[in-house]
Scaffold this motif. Structure first.
Motif, short mmCIF file in Angstrom:
data_model
loop_
_atom_site.label_atom_id
_atom_site.label_comp_id
_atom_site.label_asym_id
_atom_site.label_seq_id
_atom_site.Cartn_x
_atom_site.Cartn_y
_atom_site.Cartn_z
N GLU A 22 0.85 -1.18 0.00
CA GLU A 22 0.00 0.00 0.00
C GLU A 22 0.88 1.23 0.00
O GLU A 22 1.90 1.27 0.70
CB GLU A 22 -0.92 0.02 1.22
CG GLU A 22 -1.99 -1.06 1.19
CD GLU A 22 -2.96 -0.95 2.38
OE1 GLU A 22 -2.65 -0.16 3.31
OE2 GLU A 22 -3.99 -1.64 2.37
N THR A 23 0.51 2.22 -0.79
CA THR A 23 1.23 3.48 -0.84
C THR A 23 0.25 4.62 -0.66
O THR A 23 -0.78 4.69 -1.35
CB THR A 23 1.96 3.67 -2.20
OG1 THR A 23 2.78 2.53 -2.45
CG2 THR A 23 2.81 4.92 -2.20
N VAL A 24 0.53 5.51 0.27
CA VAL A 24 -0.30 6.69 0.48
C VAL A 24 -0.03 7.67 -0.65
O VAL A 24 1.12 7.99 -0.96
CB VAL A 24 0.01 7.35 1.85
CG1 VAL A 24 -0.87 8.59 2.05
CG2 VAL A 24 -0.21 6.36 2.98
N HIS A 29 1.43 12.21 4.59
CA HIS A 29 2.12 10.92 4.56
C HIS A 29 2.27 10.38 3.13
O HIS A 29 2.57 9.20 2.94
CB HIS A 29 1.36 9.90 5.40
CG HIS A 29 1.27 10.27 6.85
ND1 HIS A 29 2.37 10.27 7.68
CD2 HIS A 29 0.21 10.67 7.61
CE1 HIS A 29 2.00 10.65 8.90
NE2 HIS A 29 0.70 10.90 8.88
N ALA A 30 2.09 11.24 2.15
CA ALA A 30 2.20 10.81 0.75
C ALA A 30 3.56 10.17 0.50
O ALA A 30 4.59 10.68 0.91
CB ALA A 30 2.01 12.00 -0.18
N THR A 51 -10.01 4.95 -2.00
CA THR A 51 -10.08 6.04 -1.06
C THR A 51 -10.58 5.52 0.27
O THR A 51 -11.63 4.88 0.34
CB THR A 51 -11.03 7.14 -1.57
OG1 THR A 51 -10.57 7.58 -2.84
CG2 THR A 51 -11.08 8.31 -0.61
N THR A 59 -8.12 9.90 2.68
CA THR A 59 -6.78 9.54 2.22
C THR A 59 -6.89 8.60 1.04
O THR A 59 -7.58 7.59 1.11
CB THR A 59 -5.98 8.86 3.35
OG1 THR A 59 -5.93 9.74 4.47
CG2 THR A 59 -4.57 8.55 2.89
N ILE A 61 -5.24 5.88 -1.30
CA ILE A 61 -4.20 4.85 -1.14
C ILE A 61 -4.20 3.94 -2.37
O ILE A 61 -5.27 3.53 -2.85
CB ILE A 61 -4.43 4.02 0.13
CG1 ILE A 61 -4.21 4.89 1.38
CG2 ILE A 61 -3.50 2.80 0.18
CD1 ILE A 61 -4.48 4.18 2.67
#
Length: 330
Positions: A22-24, A29-30, A51, A59, A61
């Motif tokens: 998972e990547t923000v 926290h991007a 989302t 956020t 993701i």
């Protein structure tokens, strides 16, 4: 960031099991990433941008299942198996063949199979756990062996199961297994007779039809991310301290050439590892990545490349579309 890729390389070295990342994509926290291993039961088995809603913010993701090198397991080493082995290797599969006749097992080795298990089919299949990157092909010499193989395979996780045989032979095998308690729904999900209907006659033509069906199933399913060994080695190369940017397609609209999850590594000198489709889409992503490397305090960004039909035609491309690409300094 490199710790994530080191953990990923360790996870990919394990023989089986799903891997998720998972990547923000936005907010303070991007760019932060998380890796998890297991069944992937927390999602719907899909790679997607999603989302998440919480009480304080919204956020975005990007979540993907990271595909391993696909594994092809062929039960039987007759004449049809030989071109299937060669085509499987050509398309990037690791190929295991199970065959109980020593002479035929030797033919499989000569054709380039990565592993040949010369033993009864049930014994060989007992050594293969199966997972969502496992593709099973049953091309044995008789329906007794087909039944034995299919019964064992359907108890495992898999991406695909195909079985060669006439409709009558296939019906007999399915009826026998249903009588033994195998789920009819699972039996009906087996691709039989195996391969696309292209009027194939020779072993080579049959192999083409089988591999074409596998490609169709693979590309029609949920998209999967992936890191080629070459890309991951380039990211973690201790002798190359230059900045690099990893580009990943996270959304796609229209007829863009590559799917969601496709990745490319861009080095500071403009050279690349792997491709996200070539042409002007790739050129624009490389340009943005090089600009990003020159910026001191930018380690993450999203960019959109819009190649509408008119723009694609102007560039001599056969496809257009819009892709959203995640760029990460590594």
């Amino acid at each position: 960031m490199n710790r994530f890729y080191e953990e990923l390389k360790t996870a990919l070295a394990l023989p089986e099991g799903d891997i998720w990342s998972e990547t923000v994509l936005a907010g303070e926290h991007a760019g932060e990433k998380r890796l998890s291993c297991g069944d992937g039961a927390g999602a719907e088995g899909e790679q997607k941008v999603k989302t998440l809603h919480d009480t304080e913010s919204q956020t975005r993701i990007y979540r993907e299942r990271i595909g391993r090198t696909p594994k092809m397991v062929i039960c039987g080493a007759g004449h049809v198996s030989m071109p299937i082995i060669r085509m499987g290797k050509m398309l990037g599969f690791t190929v295991t063949v199970i065959e109980d006749r020593p002479q035929f097992a030797d033919h499989a080795r000569a054709a380039g199979a990565d592993q040949v298990l010369c033993e009864p089919f049930a014994d060989g299949l007992s050594k293969i756990r199966g997972d969502s990157d496992s593709w099973f092909i049953v091309v044995t010499r008789g329906h007794r062996y087909d039944t034995e193989c299919l019964e064992a395979i359907l108890q495992k996780p898999y991406a695909y199961v195909g079985m060669m045989g006439s409709r009558r032979r296939v019906a007999i095998v399915k009826d026998q297994l249903e009588a033994k308690g195998v789920c009819r729904e699972a039996l009906d999900g087996v691709h039989t007779p195996i391969g696309l209907k292209i009027g194939a006659e020779t072993p080579e033509e049959i192999a083409v039809s089988v591999m074409a069906e596998i490609i169709r199933v693979k590309n029609a399913g949920s998209a999967k991310g992936g890191y080629s060994p070459e890309l991951l080695d380039a990211v973690l190369n201790p002798e190359d301290s230059r900045e690099k940017v990893l580009a990943t397609i996270i959304t796609r609209k229209g007829s863009a050439p590559r799917s969601v999850g496709t990745k490319m590594l861009i080095r500071a000198d403009g050279t690349t590892v792997d491709t996200i489709g070539g042409g002007c889409i790739e050129s624009e992503v490389i340009r943005k990545a090089l600009l990003m490397m020159r910026a001191e305090n930018e380690g993450f960004r999203l960019c959109t490349v819009d190649m509408t039909a008119d723009a694609a035609e102007d560039e001599g491309m056969v496809c257009g579309g819009v892709v959203e690409v995640m760029l990460e300094k590594v």
